[in-house]
Design a protein around this motif. Structure first.
Motif, mmCIF file in Angstrom:
data_model
loop_
_atom_site.group_PDB
_atom_site.id
_atom_site.type_symbol
_atom_site.label_atom_id
_atom_site.label_comp_id
_atom_site.label_asym_id
_atom_site.label_seq_id
_atom_site.Cartn_x
_atom_site.Cartn_y
_atom_site.Cartn_z
ATOM 1 N N UNK A 84 0.849 -1.193 0.000
ATOM 2 C CA UNK A 84 0.000 0.000 0.000
ATOM 3 C C UNK A 84 0.879 1.235 0.000
ATOM 4 N N UNK A 85 0.295 2.338 -0.447
ATOM 5 C CA UNK A 85 1.023 3.602 -0.441
ATOM 6 C C UNK A 85 1.201 4.075 0.992
ATOM 7 N N UNK A 86 2.331 4.679 1.258
ATOM 8 C CA UNK A 86 2.601 5.193 2.591
ATOM 9 C C UNK A 86 1.645 6.322 2.929
ATOM 10 N N UNK A 87 1.361 6.471 4.224
ATOM 11 C CA UNK A 87 0.520 7.584 4.667
ATOM 12 C C UNK A 87 1.187 8.908 4.310
ATOM 13 N N UNK A 88 0.375 9.917 4.109
ATOM 14 C CA UNK A 88 0.912 11.228 3.726
ATOM 15 C C UNK A 88 1.937 11.695 4.760
ATOM 16 N N UNK A 89 3.118 12.013 4.286
ATOM 17 C CA UNK A 89 4.174 12.442 5.188
ATOM 18 C C UNK A 89 4.920 11.295 5.826
ATOM 19 N N UNK A 90 4.335 10.092 5.831
ATOM 20 C CA UNK A 90 5.027 8.923 6.372
ATOM 21 C C UNK A 90 4.997 8.803 7.881
ATOM 22 N N UNK A 91 4.191 9.594 8.568
ATOM 23 C CA UNK A 91 4.155 9.507 10.031
ATOM 24 C C UNK A 91 2.752 9.164 10.504
#
Length: 404
Positions: free
Chosen positions: A264-271
């Motif tokens: 899956x795509x990482x969450x926005x910003x990665x946090x």
């Protein structure tokens, strides 16, 4: 799709100018990767394009777009097939080889290592008539040589079991149940629509190997997974380019097991921030004062991006004037892919009152390497209140820095 016509015109044009395909009867994806692995890139292109007519498999068109970046019509059709999805969530089909015998944990060997490894043997299997490949792999657990066999996942889970193996007879013949412990290999394909940060969540296996179809000779990425399937430790963060990737898993199991892998795509910003699993109890003393027993919480912070999170800091927000952070200036760093339990110390202000069950709200900020500032918020809920005569849950910092 409106992009299909121009894409097929580009396929016919490139095919007419290229060499004829010498292997047009085996799996087009595996054949193209195997031919590129062998250094025959022109054949890899021609054999893939010769199989695209009238087909809409996303993996094949994504592979063609990666092989022919100079053909925008093919890339546009691959993008249209993805739709709004950033990637394929999990392999639509797996190739499985097993069951294979297993050894002790310390000296456990891979039966396919002598054949160049599982990935090389899987590529060689694209042409079963090749010398030395059609014979299969011998296993003490099977009366006939083992070959790669396709397996379809059920609701995203790959079921590993071999009902034709006489497990009961093996146990009786050897007089022990250790023969039921086996290993296997499973290979599946994933596709990515565009360059970006992604998260791979594999469960039921200890690790995962990820190969890039565009460069099959490059060493694979060794990614963490969750062998127990409970979640939490299985997420692997990685930066991927658009194209097709091959996922190789080597599960250890007892007779049967279930594997799950999801990209899956990482969450926005990665946090991402989660509430702590436990909060210390609030002690109401005889004189009416309030004290958090220990007052340390472990705040789960996960970095699903490919860059470090720097100077992560937490502060109380809202109407929590009754609580304060003992060290509001403390900062933390979180590595790519890491789940860090950030220790925070709370205490009740002198003379303040708190309702029960007690809770609070935290705002968390961090700076991403190569990016801007990130901000998240999380609620702390469910803290119990106790009297001195009752049992109480306390928290403390362990000798290794963990919160217990």
């Amino acid at each position: 799709l409106s992009t299909a016509g121009p894409a097929m015109e580009a396929v016919r044009r490139v095919s007419a100018a290229g060499a004829p395909c010498a292997d047009a009867k085996h799996s087009p994806l595996r054949s193209s990767v195997a031919l590129q692995f062998a250094g025959a890139r022109e054949q890899a292109v021609s054999c893939l394009l010769s199989r695209l007519a009238g087909r809409s498999e996303l993996l094949l068109w994504a592979r063609a777009a990666a092989l022919l970046p100079e053909e925008p019509a093919i890339a546009a059709h691959a993008t249209a097939l993805f739709g709004t999805k950033p990637c394929t969530a999990s392999p639509a089909s797996w190739d499985v080889l097993g069951p294979l015998p297993i050894g002790k944990n310390e000296v456990d060997g891979d039966p396919l290592e002598d054949m160049g490894g599982a990935f090389a043997y899987w590529l060689a299997g694209h042409n079963a008539s090749a010398s030395g490949v059609g014979g299969g792999v011998y296993s003490e657990l099977s009366p006939t040589p083992l070959r790669w066999s396709p397996a379809r996942p059920v609701q995203g889970s790959l079921q590993l079991h071999w009902p034709d193996v006489a497990w009961g007879g093996l146990v009786q013949g050897l007089g022990q149940r250790a023969v039921l412990e086996v290993q296997a290999w499973a290979v599946g394909a994933l596709a990515v629509a565009a360059d970006g940060d992604f998260v791979l969540d594999c469960r039921g296996v200890g690790r995962a190997l990820l190969y890039a179809a565009e460069d099959p000779r490059a060493p694979p990425r060794l990614l963490n997974a969750d062998v127990y399937g409970g979640g939490g430790s299985s997420l692997a963060a990685l930066r991927l380019r658009a194209g097709v990737y091959l996922l190789a898993l080597r599960p250890r199991l007892v007779v049967q097991s279930r594997l799950q892998c999801r990209l899956s795509a990482s969450a926005e910003g990665g946090m991402s921030i989660s509430p702590p699993k436990a909060l210390p109890d609030l002690l109401r003393a005889a004189n009416g004062s309030l004290h958090l027993c220990g007052g340390i919480i472990a705040l789960p912070v996960r970095n699903t991006g490919s860059m470090w999170l720097r100077t992560l800091r937490a502060r109380l927000t809202g109407t929590e004037e009754a609580l304060e952070l003992l060290d509001p200036d403390a900062t933390f760093d979180v590595a790519p892919g890491q789940l860090r339990l950030v220790p925070l110390r709370l205490r009740v202000r002198r003379g303040a009152t708190l309702s029960c069950p007690w809770g609070a709200r935290l705002a968390v900020t961090a700076r991403r390497d190569g990016g801007g500032e990130l901000s998240r918020s999380v609620s702390l809920r469910g803290g119990e209140c106790r009297d001195p005569s009752q049992s109480i849950v306390c928290s403390f910092g362990d000798h290794d820095g963990a919160v217990s």
